[in-house]
Design a protein around this motif. Structure first.
Motif, PDB file in Angstrom:
ATOM      1  N   PHE A   1      42.304  37.058  52.033  1.00 52.77           N
ATOM      2  CA  PHE A   1      41.642  36.645  50.792  1.00 52.77           C
ATOM      3  C   PHE A   1      42.264  37.245  49.532  1.00 52.77           C
ATOM      4  N   THR A   2      43.427  37.890  49.639  1.00 51.74           N
ATOM      5  CA  THR A   2      44.032  38.544  48.477  1.00 51.74           C
ATOM      6  C   THR A   2      44.202  37.569  47.319  1.00 51.74           C
ATOM      7  N   HIS A   3      44.640  36.363  47.608  1.00 49.16           N
ATOM      8  CA  HIS A   3      44.836  35.371  46.541  1.00 49.16           C
ATOM      9  C   HIS A   3      43.518  35.031  45.845  1.00 49.16           C
ATOM     10  N   LEU A   4      42.388  35.115  46.572  1.00 46.02           N
ATOM     11  CA  LEU A   4      41.091  34.836  45.953  1.00 46.02           C
ATOM     12  C   LEU A   4      40.656  35.968  45.025  1.00 46.02           C
ATOM     13  N   GLU A   5      41.035  37.202  45.348  1.00 44.22           N
ATOM     14  CA  GLU A   5      40.756  38.322  44.447  1.00 44.22           C
ATOM     15  C   GLU A   5      41.520  38.110  43.140  1.00 44.22           C
ATOM     16  N   HIS A   6      42.799  37.738  43.264  1.00 42.72           N
ATOM     17  CA  HIS A   6      43.617  37.440  42.089  1.00 42.72           C
ATOM     18  C   HIS A   6      43.001  36.309  41.273  1.00 42.72           C
ATOM     19  N   ARG A   7      42.624  35.244  41.947  1.00 43.10           N
ATOM     20  CA  ARG A   7      42.081  34.078  41.238  1.00 43.10           C
ATOM     21  C   ARG A   7      40.777  34.408  40.530  1.00 43.10           C
TER      22      ARG A   7
ATOM     23  N   SER B   1      43.270  45.381  48.279  1.00 47.22           N
ATOM     24  CA  SER B   1      42.774  44.216  49.008  1.00 47.22           C
ATOM     25  C   SER B   1      42.432  44.561  50.456  1.00 47.22           C
ATOM     26  N   GLY B   2      41.810  43.614  51.092  1.00 45.60           N
ATOM     27  CA  GLY B   2      41.597  43.704  52.527  1.00 45.60           C
ATOM     28  C   GLY B   2      42.909  43.486  53.252  1.00 45.60           C
ATOM     29  N   GLY B   3      42.877  43.607  54.555  1.00 36.90           N
ATOM     30  CA  GLY B   3      44.068  43.405  55.351  1.00 36.90           C
ATOM     31  C   GLY B   3      43.769  43.612  56.816  1.00 36.90           C
ATOM     32  N   PRO B   4      44.780  43.415  57.662  1.00 34.07           N
ATOM     33  CA  PRO B   4      44.531  43.436  59.102  1.00 34.07           C
ATOM     34  C   PRO B   4      44.289  44.812  59.705  1.00 34.07           C
ATOM     35  N   ASP B   5      45.022  45.839  59.229  1.00 34.76           N
ATOM     36  CA  ASP B   5      44.825  47.150  59.862  1.00 34.76           C
ATOM     37  C   ASP B   5      45.503  48.247  59.056  1.00 34.76           C
ATOM     38  N   MET B   6      45.183  49.497  59.399  1.00 37.21           N
ATOM     39  CA  MET B   6      45.690  50.671  58.689  1.00 37.21           C
ATOM     40  C   MET B   6      47.186  50.902  58.911  1.00 37.21           C
TER      41      MET B   6
ATOM     42  N   GLY C   1      38.255  49.293  46.218  1.00 36.81           N
ATOM     43  CA  GLY C   1      38.703  48.922  47.546  1.00 36.81           C
ATOM     44  C   GLY C   1      37.788  47.890  48.167  1.00 36.81           C
ATOM     45  N   ILE C   2      38.377  46.832  48.690  1.00 37.19           N
ATOM     46  CA  ILE C   2      37.631  45.754  49.334  1.00 37.19           C
ATOM     47  C   ILE C   2      37.999  45.735  50.811  1.00 37.19           C
ATOM     48  N   CYS C   3      37.008  45.834  51.684  1.00 42.56           N
ATOM     49  CA  CYS C   3      37.174  45.803  53.135  1.00 42.56           C
ATOM     50  C   CYS C   3      38.177  46.876  53.564  1.00 42.56           C
ATOM     51  N   LEU C   4      39.382  46.512  53.997  1.00 38.46           N
ATOM     52  CA  LEU C   4      40.368  47.516  54.364  1.00 38.46           C
ATOM     53  C   LEU C   4      40.635  48.462  53.198  1.00 38.46           C
ATOM     54  N   GLY C   5      40.590  47.947  51.977  1.00 41.20           N
ATOM     55  CA  GLY C   5      40.799  48.795  50.801  1.00 41.20           C
ATOM     56  C   GLY C   5      39.781  49.927  50.734  1.00 41.20           C
ATOM     57  N   MET C   6      38.530  49.648  51.067  1.00 39.76           N
ATOM     58  CA  MET C   6      37.515  50.699  51.107  1.00 39.76           C
ATOM     59  C   MET C   6      37.802  51.669  52.248  1.00 39.76           C
ATOM     60  N   GLN C   7      38.244  51.144  53.371  1.00 40.45           N
ATOM     61  CA  GLN C   7      38.573  51.999  54.512  1.00 40.45           C
ATOM     62  C   GLN C   7      39.744  52.928  54.176  1.00 40.45           C
ATOM     63  N   ILE C   8      40.705  52.447  53.399  1.00 42.06           N
ATOM     64  CA  ILE C   8      41.821  53.283  52.957  1.00 42.06           C
ATOM     65  C   ILE C   8      41.293  54.435  52.109  1.00 42.06           C
ATOM     66  N   LEU C   9      40.423  54.111  51.144  1.00 39.70           N
ATOM     67  CA  LEU C   9      39.826  55.162  50.321  1.00 39.70           C
ATOM     68  C   LEU C   9      39.178  56.226  51.201  1.00 39.70           C
TER      69      LEU C   9
ATOM     70  N   TYR D   1      35.649  53.092  43.942  1.00 36.46           N
ATOM     71  CA  TYR D   1      34.558  52.290  44.479  1.00 36.46           C
ATOM     72  C   TYR D   1      35.053  51.465  45.659  1.00 36.46           C
ATOM     73  N   GLY D   2      34.149  51.132  46.555  1.00 40.71           N
ATOM     74  CA  GLY D   2      34.531  50.278  47.665  1.00 40.71           C
ATOM     75  C   GLY D   2      33.356  49.482  48.198  1.00 40.71           C
ATOM     76  N   VAL D   3      33.659  48.291  48.677  1.00 39.27           N
ATOM     77  CA  VAL D   3      32.682  47.463  49.389  1.00 39.27           C
ATOM     78  C   VAL D   3      33.317  47.000  50.690  1.00 39.27           C
TER      79      VAL D   3
END
Length: 182
Positions: free
Chosen positions: A13-19, A48-53, A71-79, A156-158
């Motif tokens: 969904f990275t392109h949707l975050e950009h859009r 952005s989100g993504g498949p894995d760490m 951070g969104i999804c994986l982005g929050m997990q990275i944080l 912040y993260g969700v």
């Protein structure tokens, strides 16, 4: 004008975050997560989100940049993982509509969504313990940490995806982040 860099962690969904940000009138670019930190020129970052760490590139180094981070999804997990929180396999995961309870109506990122909102989730892993300095700001029946915030450091993260149409009031979350960045 606020300038945001969406860091591409190879998510669906990275392109949707950009859009979404572009449609809000923001100067926004998608940057690969291998971009050197000195080439990041932004007032805020969306991880952005993504498949894995295993494919997070330079994201740990981006946490040292002096800009707000969302951070969104994986982005929050990275944080969480990089700041000494805990990430692990969720009990559920997959694609699902989820009712999320907002725990802090004063939170700069998601407080305006209180008392609850309906979101779209797509994840197998999740934050199990928030890092020091963060507060758990949302929860659900399927994920104990649906959101977390460290307003003192503008991080912040969700766990869910505010950029997809299935998430109610997702655009509002991005507007709230932009307010933090101004």
């Amino acid at each position: 004008m606020t300038r945001i860099a969406v860091v591409d962690n190879h998510g669906q969904f990275t392109h949707l975050e950009h859009r979404t940000l572009r449609d809000l009138g923001v100067d926004v670019d998608i940057v690969d997560n291998t971009t050197p930190t000195d080439e990041i020129d932004a007032d805020g970052l969306v991880l952005s989100g993504g498949p894995d760490m295993d494919r997070i590139g330079n994201c740990p180094a981006y946490l040292d940049l002096d800009v707000p981070i969302f951070g969104i999804c994986l982005g929050m997990q990275i944080l969480a993982a990089e700041l000494d929180g805990t990430v692990g396999a969720g009990d559920y995961g997959g694609y699902a509509d989820v009712d999320v309870e907002i725990l802090d109506s004063e939170d700069p990122l998601i407080g305006s969504l209180a008392p609850e909102t309906r979101v779209w989730a797509s994840h197998a892993d999740e934050v199990k313990q928030v890092p020091d300095g963060f507060a758990r700001t949302a929860t659900s029946d399927v994920c104990g940490v649906e959101a977390m915030s460290d307003p003192d450091h503008d991080r912040y993260g969700v766990q869910w995806h505010p950029e997809v149409a299935h998430t109610e009031r997702g655009e509002e979350v991005f507007k709230n982040f932009l307010a933090v960045c101004e």
